[in-house]
Enzyme design. Structure first.
Site, PDB file in Angstrom:
ATOM      1  N   HIS B  63       0.835  -1.207   0.000  1.00 10.46           N
ATOM      2  CA  HIS B  63       0.000   0.000   0.000  1.00 10.46           C
ATOM      3  C   HIS B  63       0.870   1.258   0.000  1.00 10.46           C
ATOM      4  O   HIS B  63       1.225   1.789   1.048  1.00 10.46           O
ATOM      5  CB  HIS B  63      -0.924  -0.009   1.226  1.00 10.46           C
ATOM      6  CG  HIS B  63      -1.905   1.125   1.234  1.00 10.46           C
ATOM      7  ND1 HIS B  63      -2.951   1.192   2.114  1.00 10.46           N
ATOM      8  CD2 HIS B  63      -2.003   2.242   0.469  1.00 10.46           C
ATOM      9  CE1 HIS B  63      -3.648   2.287   1.907  1.00 10.46           C
ATOM     10  NE2 HIS B  63      -3.082   2.950   0.908  1.00 10.46           N
ATOM     11  N   HIS B  65       1.684   5.083  -2.431  1.00 10.62           N
ATOM     12  CA  HIS B  65       1.300   6.001  -3.510  1.00 10.62           C
ATOM     13  C   HIS B  65       2.590   6.524  -4.132  1.00 10.62           C
ATOM     14  O   HIS B  65       3.347   7.234  -3.479  1.00 10.62           O
ATOM     15  CB  HIS B  65       0.460   7.156  -2.961  1.00 10.62           C
ATOM     16  CG  HIS B  65      -0.822   6.705  -2.322  1.00 10.62           C
ATOM     17  ND1 HIS B  65      -2.013   6.641  -3.015  1.00 10.62           N
ATOM     18  CD2 HIS B  65      -1.091   6.273  -1.066  1.00 10.62           C
ATOM     19  CE1 HIS B  65      -2.977   6.195  -2.198  1.00 10.62           C
ATOM     20  NE2 HIS B  65      -2.439   5.964  -1.014  1.00 10.62           N
ATOM     21  N   LEU B  66       2.834   6.155  -5.385  1.00 15.43           N
ATOM     22  CA  LEU B  66       4.070   6.586  -6.046  1.00 15.43           C
ATOM     23  C   LEU B  66       3.859   7.855  -6.867  1.00 15.43           C
ATOM     24  O   LEU B  66       4.816   8.461  -7.332  1.00 15.43           O
ATOM     25  CB  LEU B  66       4.623   5.463  -6.928  1.00 15.43           C
ATOM     26  CG  LEU B  66       5.126   4.227  -6.163  1.00 15.43           C
ATOM     27  CD1 LEU B  66       5.641   3.171  -7.134  1.00 15.43           C
ATOM     28  CD2 LEU B  66       6.216   4.600  -5.164  1.00 15.43           C
ATOM     29  N   ARG B  67       2.600   8.259  -7.056  1.00 16.82           N
ATOM     30  CA  ARG B  67       2.247   9.555  -7.669  1.00 16.82           C
ATOM     31  C   ARG B  67       2.527   9.651  -9.161  1.00 16.82           C
ATOM     32  O   ARG B  67       2.233  10.688  -9.759  1.00 16.82           O
ATOM     33  CB  ARG B  67       2.942  10.723  -6.951  1.00 16.82           C
ATOM     34  CG  ARG B  67       2.709  10.786  -5.449  1.00 16.82           C
ATOM     35  CD  ARG B  67       1.249  10.882  -5.095  1.00 16.82           C
ATOM     36  NE  ARG B  67       1.050  11.191  -3.670  1.00 16.82           N
ATOM     37  CZ  ARG B  67      -0.080  10.951  -3.016  1.00 16.82           C
ATOM     38  NH1 ARG B  67      -1.099  10.417  -3.657  1.00 16.82           N
ATOM     39  NH2 ARG B  67      -0.207  11.245  -1.755  1.00 16.82           N
ATOM     40  N   ASP B 155      -8.921   3.018  -3.075  1.00 18.00           N
ATOM     41  CA  ASP B 155      -8.263   3.867  -2.085  1.00 18.00           C
ATOM     42  C   ASP B 155      -8.285   5.329  -2.518  1.00 18.00           C
ATOM     43  O   ASP B 155      -8.086   5.647  -3.681  1.00 18.00           O
ATOM     44  CB  ASP B 155      -6.816   3.417  -1.882  1.00 18.00           C
ATOM     45  CG  ASP B 155      -6.204   4.083  -0.655  1.00 18.00           C
ATOM     46  OD1 ASP B 155      -6.942   4.355   0.308  1.00 18.00           O
ATOM     47  OD2 ASP B 155      -4.988   4.317  -0.661  1.00 18.00           O
ATOM     48  N   HIS B 182     -10.766   1.191   0.953  1.00 19.09           N
ATOM     49  CA  HIS B 182     -10.665   2.287   1.924  1.00 19.09           C
ATOM     50  C   HIS B 182     -12.067   2.414   2.512  1.00 19.09           C
ATOM     51  O   HIS B 182     -13.010   2.711   1.785  1.00 19.09           O
ATOM     52  CB  HIS B 182     -10.241   3.565   1.198  1.00 19.09           C
ATOM     53  CG  HIS B 182     -10.277   4.801   2.046  1.00 19.09           C
ATOM     54  ND1 HIS B 182      -9.167   5.597   2.218  1.00 19.09           N
ATOM     55  CD2 HIS B 182     -11.256   5.381   2.769  1.00 19.09           C
ATOM     56  CE1 HIS B 182      -9.481   6.619   3.013  1.00 19.09           C
ATOM     57  NE2 HIS B 182     -10.752   6.513   3.356  1.00 19.09           N
ATOM     58  N   ASP B 308       1.083   3.052   3.571  1.00 19.84           N
ATOM     59  CA  ASP B 308       0.259   4.100   2.971  1.00 19.84           C
ATOM     60  C   ASP B 308       1.121   5.333   2.684  1.00 19.84           C
ATOM     61  O   ASP B 308       0.690   6.466   2.875  1.00 19.84           O
ATOM     62  CB  ASP B 308      -0.939   4.454   3.870  1.00 19.84           C
ATOM     63  CG  ASP B 308      -1.947   5.358   3.153  1.00 19.84           C
ATOM     64  OD1 ASP B 308      -1.815   5.555   1.928  1.00 19.84           O
ATOM     65  OD2 ASP B 308      -2.858   5.876   3.830  1.00 19.84           O
TER      66      ASP B 308
END
Lengths: 309, 428
Positions: B63, B65-67, B155, B182, B308
């Protein structure tokens, strides 16, 4: 004291000193020529991100009585509407080399945010639902002068507590100086864990104001109904409206405060608002004295207030 | 290409292994673990002396977030996987709330290609449940899976309508994909910026009630029972959701769950002073919730530990509290926090903690037999950890492009020394 951001974080002695200073300034306001040179050459900037007439005018009058410059930045006319962030606005204002910033903002914590980024004293003129310390102080001054003391008084704050910065500043300020505070309102307008604040919580008006020395009535935002927090204004008024009849539960010498603007016939009846028990007009003139005391304390430095012409 | 990690304490929960041994790697695969001094065929191998260090399967975070694509100013695959490697991770699974969202096979392929070019860790893209994450039309999940998506998630944009959740679950079940949810009833959290409770009341900040997470969790569990879909509960933050997961597992429901270190280490008191680096969603809760999350980790209710990892640029966080975006960094602080707050105090053994960051998350997303293990034939994805390293978390010396961590200044124990991904040594 560098800033006045909250009453929660202001020491009891500092609150007492501000109230004492405000009392000393009251005499000046009563003079035919309301002008002293106390803060000559100093500049106060007010930035209001929310509309306000009385608070802004009150600060401006306080500054001008003490011969300070009062510069108003109206958000509608400023670069904020072009998308400037609060940080950049603060850096810009810092470069203007004013001596004090008075800020009102719809976000809780915005005044602290400003104070952390601008090198000059900051006065919180209301941030979101958080605090409105000068309103708290003027309420305290009004109560103190009407009752001769704060210690041991029973003060009921009635209405929409959840959304009220006035309520929060009153709670901290009054309890620090020894008053007993009760919160009265419907459950939908009572903030979560309110019973963990130094207060007693009531959902019944009669019980909440029983024997109260002071009833501080909060303005009801009429749009609360749209969010499903109230069934109707009519029912709210019947359950929590302060009228001559409901006020009978309070002490016979009760005084009634309201931060304004009033919704006559909603949270307060016209009869009570205009009665001898109403301290609403006194609150407004005390607001100027309190803001003079705050500006003097933050901009004027140490020493006793200079009240000579 | 032969490599020996020599003299380390090899901890591999997948084999119940915890002993001083040498790990042998050849051509990107594990070829053995031995205590023998002589290793036939490895006479000319490169030797890395890791005496005194932990050698374990590379950590896996399902989990993050690599954007990329779309928000490369916050993070990109290069910086995000560097942060992962610095934290001991060799594999991360990235959430689909990019721009465009990971809602087509093309975006999945783009992320995998980009990882090939610049990655310091493996990346498994997680597909969006609905197109553009709008909550309406289903994505082409079979296409997403064929392109390499490892799971499906909502999410950041939790599905509000039960009929949509049901359809997504039917599809995930049909395709053998986990649905990672989520859990948030948005009608209860409108304008909310921190946990609903005393702190929020004092600060005058609209609250996010715990029950909003529990209600959505309960609904999602019921729909998982109806459809038979594997439901994975993301970032569990409340005592109520831990208990719902516990009961669901007892009832045999196909449900797993995860937790992030901040949800057991910090409470909403960290928001004091309008600290936007302590603002994430779900928010920091109460001491009781922290204790419940820890208890859920200890008794196995919560399967795995994730971060996260949610980078945001400094200028985005340096705003009014209610205007700041939700999310904090996690990859570089996760293992140190797990070791310092769970292993040292005895909540988990070292082996149990490593399992929750390697073999268990691999199993949760069904990533394959060769993932999250040091068994012979597995991918040579390895983490080398120094448990004796005492250090202070510093927001100004992170590999991530962003700095939004609430753990700045915290003293912790344990740090990744280096990782190996497919036999390639990665030192950050």
């Amino acid at each position: 004291m560098k800033d006045l951001l909250t009453l929660r974080e202001t020491a009891a002695d500092d609150i007492r000193a501000l109230l004492d200073t405000a009392e000393a300034f009251q005499e000046i306001i009563k003079r035919p020529v309301k002008k002293v040179p106390t803060l000559r050459g100093r500049a106060m900037i007010t930035v209001f991100y929310e509309n306000s007439t009385r608070t802004r005018t009150s600060f401006e009058m306080a500054a001008k009585i003490m011969s300070a410059e009062a510069i108003n930045i109206s958000v509608a006319q400023s670069s904020v509407t072009k998308g400037e962030c609060l940080k950049d606005t603060m850096l810009t204002l810092q470069a203007l080399k004013a001596d004090c910033l008075v800020i009102r903002h719809s976000s809780s914590g915005a005044a602290q945010f400003a104070a952390e980024r601008i090198g000059i004293p900051v006065v919180n003129a209301g941030d979101g639902r958080h605090e409105h310390p000068t309103q708290g102080l003027l309420d305290m001054l009004t109560i103190k002068q009407a009752k001769g003391r704060l210690d041991g008084l029973n003060v009921a704050i009635v209405g929409d507590i959840t959304h009220s910065r006035v309520a929060r500043s009153n709670i901290w300020g009054l309890t620090k100086l020894g008053a007993n505070v009760r919160l009265v309102g419907p459950s939908t307008l009572m903030p979560p864990d309110a019973d963990r604040l130094p207060v007693k919580v009531f959902n019944n008006l009669k019980e909440g104001i029983a024997g109260a020395d002071v009833v501080n009535v909060l303005r009801l935002q009429l749009e609360r109904m749209d969010k499903g927090l109230l069934p109707s204004i009519r029912e709210y008024s019947r359950l929590f409206g302060i009228s001559a009849n409901s006020l009978k539960a309070a002490d016979s010498d009760v005084i009634v405060l309201h931060p304004g603007p009033l919704n006559r016939g909603v949270e307060i009846s016209a009869e009570v608002a205009d009665s001898a028990a109403s301290a609403i007009e006194t609150q407004i003139s005390n607001g100027v004295a309190v803001r003079m005391a705050v500006l003097y304390t933050l901009m004027g430095g140490a020493g006793a207030p200079t009240t000579e012409v | 290409m032969k490599l020996i990690l020599s003299g380390g304490r090899v901890v591999d929960p997948s084999q119940n292994l915890d002993q001083i041994a040498n790990l042998l790697i050849e051509d990107g695969r594990i070829v053995g673990i031995t205590t023998e001094a002589q290793m036939a065929g490895f006479e000319n191998a490169e030797i890395l002396d890791v005496t005194g260090k932990i050698v374990c399967p590379g950590l896996i975070d399902i989990h993050v977030h690599l954007r990329e694509p779309g928000f490369e100013y916050k993070e990109d695959i290069e910086s995000g996987t560097r942060a992962a490697a610095a934290g001991g991770f060799t594999r991360v699974c990235c959430m689909p709330n990019t721009n465009p969202a990971i809602d087509t096979a093309a975006v999945v392929r783009q992320i995998l290609e980009r990882t090939e070019q610049v990655g310091s860790a493996r990346v498994g893209p997680i597909g969006a449940a609905t197109k553009a994450m709008q909550g309406d039309q289903l994505t082409e999940m079979a296409d997403l899976k064929a392109a390499g998506a490892v799971a499906i998630s909502d999410d950041a944009f939790p599905l509000q309508h039960s009929d949509t959740v049901r359809s997504v679950m039917e599809y995930c079940k049909m395709l053998g994909l986990a649905f990672m949810t989520h859990n948030e009833d948005k009608r209860l959290t409108e304008k909310g910026a921190m946990n609903e409770g005393y702190m929020a009341t004092v600060m005058g900040v609209p609250g996010i009630p715990r029950v909003a997470e529990d209600i959505a969790t309960a609904r999602n569990i019921m729909l998982a029972q109806l459809t038979g879909c594997h439901l994975h509960l993301l970032h569990i933050s409340t005592a109520g959701t831990v208990e719902l997961l516990r009961q669901a597992k007892a009832a045999g429901a196909p449900v797993t769950g995860e937790a992030c270190a901040h949800h057991w280490v910090l409470t909403d008191a960290a928001c004091e002073g309008y600290n936007t680096d302590a603002k994430m969603n779900p928010p920091l809760r109460t001491p009781e919730d922290c204790a419940a999350v820890k208890a859920g980790i200890a008794d196995g209710t919560i399967d795995c530990i994730v971060t996260d990892h949610a980078p945001h640029a400094e200028y985005e966080k340096e705003v009014e509290f209610d205007a700041a975006p939700f999310g904090i960094l996690g990859l570089e602080t996760s293992f140190p926090l797990v070791y310092s707050t769970l292993v040292i105090p005895g909540v988990l053994s070292l082996s149990e903690a490593i399992a929750k960051m390697t073999s268990v998350p691999a199993a949760v997303l069904n990533l394959g037999d060769k993932v999250g293990t040091l068994q012979t034939g597995a991918d040579a994805d390895v983490a080398v950890l120094d448990l004796d390293r005492a250090w202070t978390i510093d927001r100004d010396s992170v590999q991530s492009k962003s700095k939004n961590t609430p753990f700045h200044g915290m003293k912790v124990m344990g740090k990744a020394e280096f990782t190996i991904v497919g036999g390639r040594v990665i030192r950050i």
